[in-house]
Design a protein around this motif. Structure first.
Motif, mmCIF file in Angstrom:
data_model
loop_
_atom_site.group_PDB
_atom_site.id
_atom_site.type_symbol
_atom_site.label_atom_id
_atom_site.label_comp_id
_atom_site.label_asym_id
_atom_site.label_seq_id
_atom_site.Cartn_x
_atom_site.Cartn_y
_atom_site.Cartn_z
ATOM 1 N N ALA A 44 -5.089 4.609 21.478
ATOM 2 C CA ALA A 44 -3.623 4.560 21.423
ATOM 3 C C ALA A 44 -3.147 3.596 20.343
ATOM 4 O O ALA A 44 -2.310 3.940 19.504
ATOM 5 C CB ALA A 44 -3.064 4.149 22.785
ATOM 6 N N TRP A 45 -3.710 2.378 20.327
ATOM 7 C CA TRP A 45 -3.281 1.400 19.330
ATOM 8 C C TRP A 45 -3.667 1.830 17.917
ATOM 9 O O TRP A 45 -2.919 1.610 16.956
ATOM 10 C CB TRP A 45 -3.868 0.022 19.644
ATOM 11 N N SER A 46 -4.833 2.459 17.770
ATOM 12 C CA SER A 46 -5.228 2.951 16.453
ATOM 13 C C SER A 46 -4.262 4.026 15.971
ATOM 14 O O SER A 46 -3.881 4.052 14.791
ATOM 15 C CB SER A 46 -6.654 3.518 16.496
ATOM 16 N N GLU A 47 -3.858 4.907 16.885
ATOM 17 C CA GLU A 47 -2.915 5.961 16.519
ATOM 18 C C GLU A 47 -1.555 5.380 16.154
ATOM 19 O O GLU A 47 -0.895 5.838 15.215
ATOM 20 C CB GLU A 47 -2.772 6.953 17.672
ATOM 21 N N ILE A 48 -1.129 4.355 16.881
ATOM 22 C CA ILE A 48 0.143 3.696 16.571
ATOM 23 C C ILE A 48 0.090 3.070 15.186
ATOM 24 O O ILE A 48 1.030 3.191 14.387
ATOM 25 C CB ILE A 48 0.463 2.634 17.637
ATOM 26 N N VAL A 49 -1.019 2.406 14.884
ATOM 27 C CA VAL A 49 -1.182 1.798 13.555
ATOM 28 C C VAL A 49 -1.079 2.850 12.469
ATOM 29 O O VAL A 49 -0.377 2.684 11.467
ATOM 30 C CB VAL A 49 -2.538 1.059 13.471
ATOM 31 N N ARG A 50 -1.762 3.978 12.651
ATOM 32 C CA ARG A 50 -1.736 5.038 11.637
ATOM 33 C C ARG A 50 -0.337 5.630 11.476
ATOM 34 O O ARG A 50 0.070 5.986 10.366
ATOM 35 C CB ARG A 50 -2.745 6.129 11.992
ATOM 36 N N CYS A 51 0.404 5.738 12.575
ATOM 37 C CA CYS A 51 1.762 6.283 12.501
ATOM 38 C C CYS A 51 2.690 5.402 11.674
ATOM 39 O O CYS A 51 3.688 5.871 11.138
ATOM 40 C CB CYS A 51 2.335 6.457 13.909
ATOM 41 N N LEU A 52 2.380 4.127 11.602
ATOM 42 C CA LEU A 52 3.234 3.183 10.886
ATOM 43 C C LEU A 52 2.906 3.079 9.402
ATOM 44 O O LEU A 52 3.597 2.391 8.664
ATOM 45 C CB LEU A 52 3.124 1.798 11.532
ATOM 46 N N ILE A 53 1.854 3.749 8.956
ATOM 47 C CA ILE A 53 1.463 3.687 7.547
ATOM 48 C C ILE A 53 2.131 4.829 6.800
ATOM 49 O O ILE A 53 1.815 6.003 6.998
ATOM 50 C CB ILE A 53 -0.060 3.778 7.384
ATOM 51 N N SER A 54 3.063 4.495 5.936
ATOM 52 C CA SER A 54 3.826 5.529 5.231
ATOM 53 C C SER A 54 3.010 6.239 4.159
ATOM 54 O O SER A 54 3.330 7.360 3.766
ATOM 55 C CB SER A 54 5.080 4.909 4.604
ATOM 56 N N ASN A 55 1.957 5.588 3.659
ATOM 57 C CA ASN A 55 1.153 6.176 2.582
ATOM 58 C C ASN A 55 -0.214 6.623 3.078
ATOM 59 O O ASN A 55 -1.191 6.565 2.346
ATOM 60 C CB ASN A 55 0.993 5.167 1.430
ATOM 61 N N LEU A 56 -0.285 7.079 4.317
ATOM 62 C CA LEU A 56 -1.568 7.412 4.923
ATOM 63 C C LEU A 56 -2.293 8.534 4.175
ATOM 64 O O LEU A 56 -3.513 8.487 4.015
ATOM 65 C CB LEU A 56 -1.370 7.810 6.388
ATOM 66 N N ASP A 57 -1.555 9.536 3.710
ATOM 67 C CA ASP A 57 -2.186 10.652 2.992
ATOM 68 C C ASP A 57 -2.850 10.171 1.703
ATOM 69 O O ASP A 57 -3.955 10.604 1.356
ATOM 70 C CB ASP A 57 -1.160 11.743 2.680
#
Length: 232
Positions: A75-88
């Motif tokens: 859950a926390w890992s997914e939350i962190v990834r959701c907050l990264i605007s340049n993930l792609d």
């Protein structure tokens, strides 16, 4: 859901909608291990419907967690990834690094918590819980090092089937690289990682990263990962 909890959650959602309606909302429902496994799916659907009805005007995501399994880490890992605007962009650069090193997988972790920020996979792995296991192992090892007043900067594990290299990457992150081709020398892999670090810094270090507190903005970065020859 208790009436007082419902009222409190509704007031929170109203305040968020008034002041920051574009915010992402994450609801973690804990102690799911206390719910009978046969009733868990129905319980989750009911609670999620209740929460989304109250926060219907917001971007709301629910997670079902327990300290006794991998759900809280995921859950926390997914939350962190959701907050990264340049993930792609980050994923694309990671895959390029993975290909340059001829690795099976490359993973970037937040250094303090070892939450997964992003990863690239060339050769899929069967163990879907491997990141949580690695995180627990490294954190326990770091605790052991701290007891001896020592620090952990890098870790190399080799056997007849694979090579695993874990080391500090940027200021706030660590990186793990897995190679099943044991002919590839760790020194060459380390050299590639060192050359790639500068290209990743604008993506990872221009905003504070502290566990779940991450908000990264896209920056001008090199379009390719610097390459170095892989020595066999």
């Amino acid at each position: 859901m208790e009436t007082k909890d419902t009222d409190y959650f509704r007031r929170v959602c109203d305040a968020i909608y008034t002041n920051s309606r574009s915010a992402k909302i994450f609801c973690l429902v804990h102690k799911m291990d206390l719910i009978n496994e046969n009733e868990r799916e129905e319980f989750c659907k009911l609670r999620e419907a209740q929460l989304k009805e109250i926060g219907e005007r917001l971007d709301l995501t629910c997670f079902w967690t327990s300290i006794w399994d991998e759900t809280l880490y995921k859950a926390w890992s997914e939350i962190v990834r959701c907050l990264i605007s340049n993930l792609d962009t980050l994923k694309a650069k990671l895959r390029a690094l993975c290909e340059v090193c001829e690795a099976d997988e490359v993973v970037i972790f937040e250094r303090a918590t070892f939450l997964v920020i992003a990863h690239a996979v060339i050769e899929p792995h069967d163990d879907v819980h491997r990141f949580e296991k690695i995180s627990n192992i490294i954190k326990q090892f770091k605790l052991s090092c701290n007891k001896k007043r020592a620090g952990l900067e890098s870790l190399l594990v080799q056997n007849a089937n694979s090579t695993v290299l874990i080391l500090d990457f940027t200021v706030c992150t660590s990186i793990m690289l897995v190679c099943s081709d044991t002919r590839i020398r760790p020194a060459a892999v380390l050299h590639n990682i060192q050359l790639a670090t500068e290209g990743f810094k604008p993506l990872l270090d221009d905003a504070p990263i502290a566990g779940s507190d991450m908000l990264l903005e896209p920056k001008n970065i090199p379009s390719s990962v610097p390459k170095a020859s892989v020595l066999r």
